[in-house]
Design a protein around this motif. Structure first.
Motif, PDB file in Angstrom:
ATOM      1  N   LEU A 286       0.850  -1.180   0.000  1.00 57.14           N
ATOM      2  CA  LEU A 286       0.000   0.000   0.000  1.00 57.14           C
ATOM      3  C   LEU A 286       0.893   1.240   0.000  1.00 57.14           C
ATOM      4  O   LEU A 286       1.682   1.457   0.922  1.00 57.14           O
ATOM      5  N   GLY A 287       0.798   2.034  -1.050  1.00 56.39           N
ATOM      6  CA  GLY A 287       1.567   3.266  -1.114  1.00 56.39           C
ATOM      7  C   GLY A 287       3.005   3.053  -1.548  1.00 56.39           C
ATOM      8  O   GLY A 287       3.463   1.931  -1.750  1.00 56.39           O
ATOM      9  N   ASN A 288       3.716   4.143  -1.649  1.00 58.78           N
ATOM     10  CA  ASN A 288       5.096   4.107  -2.126  1.00 58.78           C
ATOM     11  C   ASN A 288       6.074   4.145  -0.954  1.00 58.78           C
ATOM     12  O   ASN A 288       6.963   4.993  -0.887  1.00 58.78           O
ATOM     13  N   GLY A 289       5.891   3.227  -0.019  1.00 64.27           N
ATOM     14  CA  GLY A 289       6.773   3.149   1.138  1.00 64.27           C
ATOM     15  C   GLY A 289       7.729   1.982   1.042  1.00 64.27           C
ATOM     16  O   GLY A 289       7.654   1.165   0.121  1.00 64.27           O
ATOM     17  N   LYS A 290       8.629   1.915   2.013  1.00 63.13           N
ATOM     18  CA  LYS A 290       9.625   0.847   2.014  1.00 63.13           C
ATOM     19  C   LYS A 290       9.989   0.502   3.445  1.00 63.13           C
ATOM     20  O   LYS A 290      10.125   1.379   4.296  1.00 63.13           O
ATOM     21  N   GLN A 291      10.131  -0.807   3.713  1.00 59.04           N
ATOM     22  CA  GLN A 291      10.577  -1.240   5.024  1.00 59.04           C
ATOM     23  C   GLN A 291      11.999  -0.735   5.246  1.00 59.04           C
ATOM     24  O   GLN A 291      12.851  -0.824   4.363  1.00 59.04           O
ATOM     25  N   VAL A 292      12.249  -0.178   6.423  1.00 67.71           N
ATOM     26  CA  VAL A 292      13.551   0.414   6.718  1.00 67.71           C
ATOM     27  C   VAL A 292      14.624  -0.671   6.692  1.00 67.71           C
ATOM     28  O   VAL A 292      14.490  -1.719   7.334  1.00 67.71           O
ATOM     29  N   SER A 293      15.688  -0.427   5.934  1.00 68.77           N
ATOM     30  CA  SER A 293      16.772  -1.394   5.795  1.00 68.77           C
ATOM     31  C   SER A 293      17.490  -1.606   7.127  1.00 68.77           C
ATOM     32  O   SER A 293      17.544  -0.698   7.969  1.00 68.77           O
ATOM     33  N   GLY A 294      18.052  -2.780   7.301  1.00 69.20           N
ATOM     34  CA  GLY A 294      18.740  -3.104   8.538  1.00 69.20           C
ATOM     35  C   GLY A 294      19.914  -2.175   8.807  1.00 69.20           C
ATOM     36  O   GLY A 294      20.611  -1.733   7.899  1.00 69.20           O
ATOM     37  N   GLY A 295      20.118  -1.879  10.103  1.00 71.50           N
ATOM     38  CA  GLY A 295      21.248  -1.054  10.489  1.00 71.50           C
ATOM     39  C   GLY A 295      21.091   0.409  10.127  1.00 71.50           C
ATOM     40  O   GLY A 295      22.094   1.096   9.900  1.00 71.50           O
ATOM     41  N   THR A 296      19.865   0.908  10.104  1.00 71.57           N
ATOM     42  CA  THR A 296      19.619   2.311   9.735  1.00 71.57           C
ATOM     43  C   THR A 296      19.490   3.182  10.979  1.00 71.57           C
ATOM     44  O   THR A 296      18.904   2.780  11.982  1.00 71.57           O
ATOM     45  N   ARG A 297      20.041   4.378  10.897  1.00 66.00           N
ATOM     46  CA  ARG A 297      19.886   5.396  11.943  1.00 66.00           C
ATOM     47  C   ARG A 297      19.293   6.652  11.308  1.00 66.00           C
ATOM     48  O   ARG A 297      19.788   7.135  10.293  1.00 66.00           O
ATOM     49  N   ILE A 298      18.236   7.162  11.918  1.00 65.16           N
ATOM     50  CA  ILE A 298      17.504   8.321  11.391  1.00 65.16           C
ATOM     51  C   ILE A 298      17.530   9.435  12.422  1.00 65.16           C
ATOM     52  O   ILE A 298      17.298   9.196  13.618  1.00 65.16           O
ATOM     53  N   ARG A 299      17.826  10.647  11.967  1.00 68.03           N
ATOM     54  CA  ARG A 299      17.767  11.837  12.828  1.00 68.03           C
ATOM     55  C   ARG A 299      17.046  12.929  12.055  1.00 68.03           C
ATOM     56  O   ARG A 299      17.413  13.222  10.912  1.00 68.03           O
ATOM     57  N   GLY A 300      16.049  13.542  12.663  1.00 69.72           N
ATOM     58  CA  GLY A 300      15.332  14.587  11.954  1.00 69.72           C
ATOM     59  C   GLY A 300      14.564  15.492  12.891  1.00 69.72           C
ATOM     60  O   GLY A 300      14.273  15.124  14.038  1.00 69.72           O
ATOM     61  N   GLY A 301      14.241  16.694  12.407  1.00 72.77           N
ATOM     62  CA  GLY A 301      13.478  17.640  13.200  1.00 72.77           C
ATOM     63  C   GLY A 301      13.712  19.043  12.695  1.00 72.77           C
ATOM     64  O   GLY A 301      14.017  19.257  11.508  1.00 72.77           O
ATOM     65  N   PHE A 302      13.587  20.000  13.593  1.00 65.32           N
ATOM     66  CA  PHE A 302      13.782  21.400  13.242  1.00 65.32           C
ATOM     67  C   PHE A 302      14.795  22.019  14.196  1.00 65.32           C
ATOM     68  O   PHE A 302      14.681  21.869  15.419  1.00 65.32           O
ATOM     69  N   GLN A 303      15.783  22.671  13.633  1.00 66.11           N
ATOM     70  CA  GLN A 303      16.791  23.376  14.423  1.00 66.11           C
ATOM     71  C   GLN A 303      16.939  24.792  13.864  1.00 66.11           C
ATOM     72  O   GLN A 303      17.216  24.959  12.670  1.00 66.11           O
ATOM     73  N   GLY A 304      16.747  25.783  14.730  1.00 65.17           N
ATOM     74  CA  GLY A 304      16.836  27.163  14.273  1.00 65.17           C
ATOM     75  C   GLY A 304      15.855  27.483  13.174  1.00 65.17           C
ATOM     76  O   GLY A 304      16.138  28.295  12.281  1.00 65.17           O
ATOM     77  N   GLY A 305      14.689  26.826  13.205  1.00 69.85           N
ATOM     78  CA  GLY A 305      13.672  27.060  12.189  1.00 69.85           C
ATOM     79  C   GLY A 305      13.889  26.309  10.895  1.00 69.85           C
ATOM     80  O   GLY A 305      13.061  26.380   9.982  1.00 69.85           O
TER      81      GLY A 305
END
Length: 595
Positions: free
Chosen positions: A185-204
């Motif tokens: 369903l949709g254009n998604g993908k299971q996260v590959s092994g050994g992945t590290r994700i960092r995200g958000g907002f810094q200083g706008g």
């Protein structure tokens, strides 16, 4: 399901007001409520740009907190990590998550599957297990990125109209699983092994970093000292002891085979089980299991259950099979879906189950089969023929369907070489570990199934076996010699060929309905050739159908019944989008009025 029944994390492209995010979360919760029997409680942390939401059973009796919020920060666990042990271990969920996300505990030192998540100081962080077995999917939407345990949940949260994924369904029609981890369903993908994700907002400013450390881990694992059987057994004991966190005692199956014998042996040693069960499917299975139990002095009960006569559930096959998409969203085995009863909602299991998956990964060489002698010492490119044969053998798939999958899986040759795997056997093992294992089964779909053969030191051992398969059964015997030596010398029992117990699909009372269902949809599937489908139906009607024809029919049904689930999610997503639009319009009008 276990106490972790739904998870979603997000990093939007632009920050949204709190009431707009609340609309998203409320609609997502309605989606989960529809498929869960238990009353849900929500844990959420984040701001208008990033964060996560977890849903748990309000009356959960499992001794592990999957979601915790403290002031303006929070952590989440998808699955109970193998190093948690039982309640007596004193492991703290919050502290362990902090240690993993700060790299004080290495991801490779935790078994599979698992994912740990943290949100603090405006930043989202996610890590997952080294094989990518945890069911965590990444979607890139026009308004932001979402990581979730359910593709439908992501679409409802974001108000995005879902589509059928061509690559995923091409894989289902040929290999039997979604190629490259793409979501049905949709254009998604299971996260590959050994992945590290960092995200958000810094200083706008929005930030998003995704790095994959599998290659570094694999390189280090392959040159590391081989883990001793003592280390392997100790890791498995700790993994299996997590079963003590459920209110009821788990049991382990004990047949004459390899995987169940190892799991039962470690369960007995670790005191994680009080009962082993043998199903009376074959006299040799029972005799072998009885002999094994007679060799040890234990209070563990040996239960022998009669095999139940197989029967197909009643009711409309299309409604029954279609209901399974509510549970698994297309990510299920087609044959299992047809034989399953109608899905009536998830409920918390009082006890976990142990699964022997991982034995093939540990030993290596699982996909070589009759190609063993041709590939064992051949260069990486020689794997092309075997990979192609796995796809081309599929009945009824269109040439475009096969080519879609072939162009994708042939990439494993270059991927293997980038990891320093220069042989064809290494390519096939890598394909098995990273493509088939994470994507073909629902074993990892709920936290209540434990897979001790994916304990951390066994992952290292398996990495060392890639392209270097070990003699059949030896990987298991080395563990048994450490766990219960008496069991190592008893030959593994391989049952003789048995007469088929379950009737073919065309021998059931609903065959005419199935046949008409298929005929009515000859031109409506993404994956199947109408002419080939007609020929297969004619062959079956002539009394010449075989197992391969049945597999084709089951896959056809599975893809075709997905459309109704797609429509449900589309309606739910549309409702989200409509309410979000109303909220944002009201805010704009309020601002304009104030001016």
């Amino acid at each position: 399901m276990s106490s972790s029944v739904g998870f979603l994390a997000y990093v939007l492209h632009q920050k949204e007001p709190a009431d707009a995010l609340s609309v998203r979360k409320n609609h997502a919760e309605k989606h989960l409520t529809r498929i869960n029997k238990a009353e849900l409680v929500r844990t959420e942390v984040g701001d208008g740009g990033s964060g996560f939401v977890g849903w748990s059973a309000r009356e959960s009796k499992i001794n592990w907190q999957h979601f915790i919020r403290r002031e303006n920060s929070g952590i989440a666990w998808i699955h109970i990590p193998s190093v948690a042990g039982g309640p007596e271990s004193g492991i703290d969920e919050w502290d362990l998550a902090q240690n993993v996300l700060d790299s004080r505990v290495k991801v490779g030192d935790i078994g599979a599957p698992f994912s740990a998540v943290r949100w603090q100081h405006g930043q989202l962080e996610i890590v997952n297990d080294m094989l990518g077995l945890v069911r965590l999917f990444h979607f890139k939407f026009k308004n932001g990125d979402v990581w979730t345990t359910r593709p439908g949940l992501a679409h409802v949260f974001m108000g995005e109209n879902p589509t059928k994924n061509r690559l995923a369904w091409s894989g289902m029609a040929t290999l039997g699983w979604a190629s490259s981890g793409m979501t049905q369903l949709g254009n998604g993908k299971q996260v590959s092994g050994g992945t590290r994700i960092r995200g958000g907002f810094q200083g706008g400013q929005r930030t998003l970093e995704i790095e994959n450390n599998f290659g570094d881990w694999l390189e280090a694992a392959r040159v590391a000292k081989e883990p001793t059987p003592e280390t392997n057994v100790r890791d498995m004991e700790l993994y299996m002891s997590t079963a003590k966190r459920w209110p009821r005692q788990a049991l382990a199956d004990l047949s004459g085979g390899k995987d169940s014998r190892v799991v039962a042996a470690i369960g007995i040693r670790s005191d994680a089980i009080k009962t082993v069960r043998t199903i009376r499917t074959d006299h040799g299975e029972v005799e072998t299991a009885q002999r094994l139990m007679s060799l040890i002095d234990t209070e563990v009960q040996h239960r022998i259950d009669d095999r139940k006569d197989p029967s197909r559930p009643g009711g409309s096959f299309s409604e029954r099979v279609g209901s399974q998409h509510d549970a698994w969203e297309g990510r299920f085995l087609a044959i299992t879906a047809y034989n399953a009863p109608e899905f009536a909602g998830f409920d918390e299991r009082p006890a976990p189950t142990f699964n022997g998956l991982g034995g093939e990964v540990m030993a290596g060489g699982q996909l070589l089969g009759a190609w063993h002698d041709r590939l064992i010492n051949a260069p990486a490119g020689a794997a092309t023929g075997k990979l192609s044969a796995m796809v081309n053998v599929a009945l009824g798939a269109t040439p475009e369907t096969k080519e879609t999958v072939l162009s994708e899986i042939h990439k494993y040759i270059a991927k293997a070489e980038s990891f320093g795997l220069t042989g064809a056997a290494g390519v096939m093992d890598l394909f098995y570990h990273l493509d088939r294992m994470p994507n073909w089964s629902i074993t990892y779909a709920t936290p209540s199934t434990l897979t001790p053969l994916f304990a951390p030191s066994l992952l290292t051992y398996a990495a060392q076996r890639i392209g270097r398969p070990i003699e059949n059964g030896e990987a298991h015997r080395r563990l048994l010699r450490e766990a219960i030596p008496q069991w190592a010398s008893v030959p593994f029992y391989k049952p003789t060929a048995k007469k088929r117990a379950v009737p073919f699909i065309w021998q059931n009372g609903d065959w005419e309905d199935i046949r008409d269902f298929v005929k009515d949809r000859l031109d409506q599937t993404l994956s199947f050739d109408p002419s080939a489908t007609t020929d297969i139906l004619a062959k079956i009607e002539a009394g010449e159908g075989i197992k391969r024809d049945e597999i084709f029919i089951q896959r056809f049904i599975w893809e075709s019944t997905f459309d109704s689930y797609l429509e449900k999610v589309a309606r739910e997503a549309k409702a989200t989008a409509k309410e979000i639009s109303m909220v944002l319009t009201q805010k704009r009008n309020a601002v304009n009025g104030a001016e």
